[in-house]
Design an enzyme around this catalytic site. Structure first.
Site, PDB file in Angstrom:
ATOM      1  CB  ILE A 169     -35.544 115.128   4.255  1.00 25.61           C
ATOM      2  CG1 ILE A 169     -34.271 115.291   5.124  1.00 25.61           C
ATOM      3  CG2 ILE A 169     -35.832 113.669   4.090  1.00 25.61           C
ATOM      4  CD1 ILE A 169     -34.167 116.744   5.429  1.00 25.61           C
ATOM      5  N   GLY A 170     -35.238 114.225   0.981  1.00 22.34           N
ATOM      6  CA  GLY A 170     -34.463 113.593   0.093  1.00 22.34           C
ATOM      7  C   GLY A 170     -34.176 111.979   0.417  1.00 22.34           C
ATOM      8  CE  LYS A 171     -39.092 110.277   3.658  1.00 21.19           C
ATOM      9  NZ  LYS A 171     -39.237 111.859   3.645  1.00 21.19           N
ATOM     10  CG  ASP A 189     -44.921 108.698  -0.371  1.00 22.38           C
ATOM     11  OD1 ASP A 189     -44.263 109.585   0.193  1.00 22.38           O
ATOM     12  OD2 ASP A 189     -46.326 108.674  -0.709  1.00 22.38           O
ATOM     13  NE  ARG A 254     -17.450 114.607  16.110  1.00 22.70           N
ATOM     14  CZ  ARG A 254     -16.785 115.626  16.364  1.00 22.70           C
ATOM     15  NH1 ARG A 254     -17.257 116.586  17.067  1.00 22.70           N
ATOM     16  NH2 ARG A 254     -15.605 115.807  15.964  1.00 22.70           N
TER      17      ARG A 254
END
Length: 320
Positions: A169-171, A189, A254
């Site tokens: 996911i791009g952690k 990790d 939101r």
């Protein structure tokens, strides 16, 4: 409230390990060698004063039991037969071990009761207060419930930020961007989380400390690349952010009125769900999320203040 997924471990320590760990307390095994493999389950110790006085139902078998000057003096005032009956009842509770403090000499009936039940009877030359403080402090860490999770822990403005999400996911890339911006890596990790009281502390596995895996680049050493100031060995976890790819039907906050939390080893931690999409600078958003958390700690809730002002305006308009 959902719980953070991971491998949960409740460590224990054998009495044999206990004797080896607390060598500074000058421990001597008097009897009960056959019980050295019994396991200590709790960091809390227990003094046996009430039990010797006849209140036996509150003895916790998995705790280290302490006999100090007061307890030994009480036993010595009893007759040998009274001591024998009293101690037989106490040691029938399958206690993990008993520690006599201040180098005191135990009555023969006490040694016999420990030997008959194979309960390790240990003597320390240190005072009760010192023994209790040192044992409690070390056991709190050694026996702390542990959760191993897949994620990245970063120190952002002094706040422990735990990034979680599916693989790829791009952690790590997000954490690297935070490090480049001056923040500090704790673990990439794999994060080992320990609970002490209501605090959660994250640490890296020894083998992975300072290291980060980046697909296409491989393993890098953050300390070598950016200096030791870019790393930390441990950090309390204050905020959990889950990263996921943007979903058209996703339910994303939101307004920020709902204070979401996630359970980690039974402790509630503030939680945010961040959708990833083209054009969203996730690093800046994370920095803002941390700053917003710091404001909330000061009692400043921007979303609530805005909602209150909006309600006031609507009420004025309705009156007109």
């Amino acid at each position: 409230m959902k719980a953070l997924a991971g491998q949960e471990i409740h460590p224990r320590m054998s009495v044999r390990q206990f004797v080896e760990t607390f060598a500074s307390l000058e421990l001597t095994l008097l009897t009960g060698e056959d019980g050295l493999d019994r396991e200590i389950e709790s960091a809390r110790i227990q003094k046996l004063g009430l039990a010797l006085a006849g209140v036996h139902e509150h003895i916790h078998s998995g705790r280290v039991q302490i006999l100090g000057n007061t307890e030994i003096s009480y036993l010595q005032r009893q007759s040998p037969e009274e001591r024998r009956r009293n101690l037989a009842t106490v040691f029938a509770k399958d206690m993990v071990c008993v520690v006599i403090t201040k180098g005191l000499t135990p009555p023969k009936e006490l040694v016999d009761a420990a030997a008959e039940t194979k309960t390790p009877l240990i003597r320390s030359n240190r005072t009760s207060s010192l023994v209790i403080n040192e044992i409690t402090d070390v056991l709190l860490s050694a026996l702390a419930p542990t959760l191993t999770v897949h994620g990245v822990l970063v120190d952002v403005y002094g706040v422990g930020l735990l990034l979680v999400g599916k693989g790829s996911i791009g952690k790590s890339e997000t954490a690297l961007d935070l490090i480049v911006r001056g923040h500090r890596l704790v673990s990439d990790d794999v994060v080992e989380i320990r609970r002490r009281g209501e605090s959660l502390t994250g640490t890296p596995p020894e083998l992975l400390q300072y290291h980060m895996e980046l697909r296409g680049l491989g393993i890098i050493n953050i300390k070598d690349l950016f200096g030791v100031v870019a790393t930390r060995s441990r950090m309390d976890i204050d905020l959990v952010v889950e990263l996921e790819h943007w979903k058209e039907d996703g339910h994303y906050d939101r307004l920020g009125l709902d204070e979401q939390t996630i359970s980690i080893l039974g402790v509630s931690v503030p939680y945010l769900l961040f959708p990833l999409a083209i054009g969203r600078n996730i690093t800046i958003l994370l920095e803002v999320a941390v700053r917003n958390l710091l404001l909330k700690r000061k009692g400043i809730y921007t979303a609530r203040t805005f909602a209150q002002r909006l309600q006031e305006v609507l009420e004025v308009d309705s009156d007109e």
